[in-house]
Design an enzyme around this catalytic site. Structure first.
Site, mmCIF file in Angstrom:
data_model
loop_
_atom_site.group_PDB
_atom_site.id
_atom_site.type_symbol
_atom_site.label_atom_id
_atom_site.label_comp_id
_atom_site.label_asym_id
_atom_site.label_seq_id
_atom_site.Cartn_x
_atom_site.Cartn_y
_atom_site.Cartn_z
ATOM 1 N N GLY A 27 -45.663 51.220 33.572
ATOM 2 C CA GLY A 27 -45.422 51.402 34.978
ATOM 3 C C GLY A 27 -43.831 51.134 34.843
ATOM 4 C CB SER A 28 -41.651 48.174 35.068
ATOM 5 O OG SER A 28 -42.586 47.325 34.241
ATOM 6 C CG HIS B 161 -56.945 50.079 36.752
ATOM 7 N ND1 HIS B 161 -56.153 49.681 36.508
ATOM 8 C CD2 HIS B 161 -57.921 49.527 36.884
ATOM 9 C CE1 HIS B 161 -56.396 48.182 36.249
ATOM 10 N NE2 HIS B 161 -57.617 48.084 36.572
ATOM 11 N N GLY C 32 -47.566 45.092 30.941
ATOM 12 C CA GLY C 32 -46.619 44.451 29.914
ATOM 13 C C GLY C 32 -46.077 45.558 28.796
ATOM 14 N N GLY D 24 -52.813 43.445 39.498
ATOM 15 C CA GLY D 24 -52.288 43.219 40.869
ATOM 16 C C GLY D 24 -50.847 43.479 41.108
ATOM 17 C CG PHE D 25 -48.170 41.872 41.944
ATOM 18 C CD1 PHE D 25 -47.760 42.454 43.042
ATOM 19 C CD2 PHE D 25 -49.409 40.692 41.696
ATOM 20 C CE1 PHE D 25 -48.500 41.731 44.276
ATOM 21 C CE2 PHE D 25 -49.828 40.241 42.919
ATOM 22 C CZ PHE D 25 -49.636 40.718 44.122
ATOM 23 N N GLY D 26 -46.912 45.176 39.066
ATOM 24 C CA GLY D 26 -46.414 45.678 37.787
ATOM 25 C C GLY D 26 -45.280 44.900 37.591
ATOM 26 C CB SER E 245 -48.846 52.541 36.218
ATOM 27 O OG SER E 245 -48.975 51.973 37.298
ATOM 28 C CG MET F 289 -56.693 44.270 33.270
ATOM 29 S SD MET F 289 -56.042 45.862 33.630
ATOM 30 C CE MET F 289 -54.397 45.030 34.270
ATOM 31 C CG MET G 296 -54.450 47.451 43.210
ATOM 32 S SD MET G 296 -52.682 46.488 42.975
ATOM 33 C CE MET G 296 -52.343 47.161 41.540
ATOM 34 C CG MET H 233 -57.590 46.613 39.649
ATOM 35 S SD MET H 233 -55.749 46.674 39.683
ATOM 36 C CE MET H 233 -55.389 48.337 39.650
HETATM 37 C C1 DX5 Z 1 -51.469 46.200 37.292
HETATM 38 C C2 DX5 Z 1 -51.622 47.666 36.880
HETATM 39 C C3 DX5 Z 1 -50.939 48.337 36.135
HETATM 40 C C4 DX5 Z 1 -49.314 47.980 36.510
HETATM 41 C C5 DX5 Z 1 -48.639 48.019 35.182
HETATM 42 O O1 DX5 Z 1 -52.508 45.414 38.025
HETATM 43 O O2 DX5 Z 1 -53.151 47.734 36.686
HETATM 44 O O3 DX5 Z 1 -51.423 49.649 35.937
HETATM 45 O O4 DX5 Z 1 -49.004 49.330 37.148
HETATM 46 O O5 DX5 Z 1 -47.638 47.857 35.474
HETATM 47 P P1 DX5 Z 1 -46.517 47.379 34.127
HETATM 48 O O6 DX5 Z 1 -46.385 48.473 33.330
HETATM 49 O O7 DX5 Z 1 -45.013 47.328 34.797
HETATM 50 O O8 DX5 Z 1 -46.800 46.178 33.638
HETATM 51 ZN ZN ZN Z 2 -53.807 49.715 36.023
#
Ligand code: DX5
Ligand code: ZN
Length: 230
Positions: free
Chosen positions: A202-203, A73, A182, A149-151, A15, A144, A44, A75
């Site tokens: 992502g992370s 994706h 996650g 909203g956040f990584g 991501s 999800m 987003m 949002m």
């Molecule tokens: C969250 C995003 C994810 C996010 C996942 O709203 O849709 O795609 O980047 O991040 P991680 O892998 O760090 O949980």
């Molecule tokens: Zn996503």
């Protein structure tokens, strides 16, 4: 190559929410060169989710830097009016949330009508009652693993049973189960065993690396793939 054919093998989809926003093109090339078959692009709107990223112009600018599957994706709510712009931007997969409008079936049909793979996103608190009624209009279900909203958030374990239930509902249909949020070396095995095949990370992919140290992305991706095997 962009989306070619269906399979249920483990696919890591980095991501770019966790990438360097000033360097998206190079970041996409870096994760692809390190073995990522899909790139996950998080849009987003600051309304459906409490964060803002970017719109179709940025997605279009990314397209030439992604040789594989560009997985967008959305949002955004309401989402329908924006679908043509993201299709035109070159998305291969476009996913919208169940709550993104009054007519999710129509939204998914519209995505397919634009020639794209259609994804349904389910928030952690959203049930799966609608899924049997949507199976014929779907190519992917995005479960999800965190509230969007956040990584970097912690995986919500109640989603494992949701994935198992969806896997059973899908049967032998060509519908991907994607997990988003996650995903990490210590959560991916259970998620894979539950039935997911596309793992947004992502992370877990971007941490410790950079476009100057892309081999770290590669190590992170390989660690996830190995852990997914259990
Ligand atoms: C969250 C995003 C994810 C996010 C996942 O709203 O849709 O795609 O980047 O991040 P991680 O892998 O760090 O949980
Ligand atoms: Zn996503």
């Amino acid at each position: 190559m962009p989306y070619a054919s269906f399979d249920r093998s483990v696919k890591i989809a980095p991501s770019i929410l966790s990438a360097d926003f000033a360097n998206f093109g190079a970041e996409c090339r870096a994760v692809e060169s390190q073995g990522a078959p899909w790139v996950h692009v998080d849009v987003m709107d600051g309304h459906f989710v409490p964060n803002l990223t970017f719109g179709p112009a940025t997605v279009k600018a990314l397209r030439p830097h992604i040789k594989g599957v560009m997985d967008v994706h959305l949002m955004i709510a309401p989402v329908d009016a924006y679908l043509p712009a993201f299709a035109e931007a070159g998305a291969d997969v476009i996913s919208a949330h169940f709550e993104a409008g009054p007519h999710i079936h129509r939204t998914l049909q519209a995505i397919r009508g634009l020639g794209k793979k259609a994804g349904l996103c389910l928030n952690p608190g959203t049930g799966i009652d609608c899924v049997p009624h949507l199976l014929d209009t779907l190519d992917l279900i995005n479960v999800m693993g965190v509230n969007p909203g956040f990584g970097g958030q912690k995986f919500i374990r109640s989603q494992l049973q949701k994935i198992r239930d969806l896997r059973e509902m899908i049967g032998d249909r060509d519908i991907h189960i994607q997990i988003d949020g996650g995903v990490a070396p210590d959560t991916i095995a259970e998620i894979a065993a539950a039935g997911a095949d596309v793992f947004v990370a992502g992370s877990a992919v971007f941490s410790g690396g950079s476009v100057d140290k892309p081999e770290v992305y590669g190590e992170n991706i390989r660690k996830l793939v190995a852990a997914a095997a259990g």
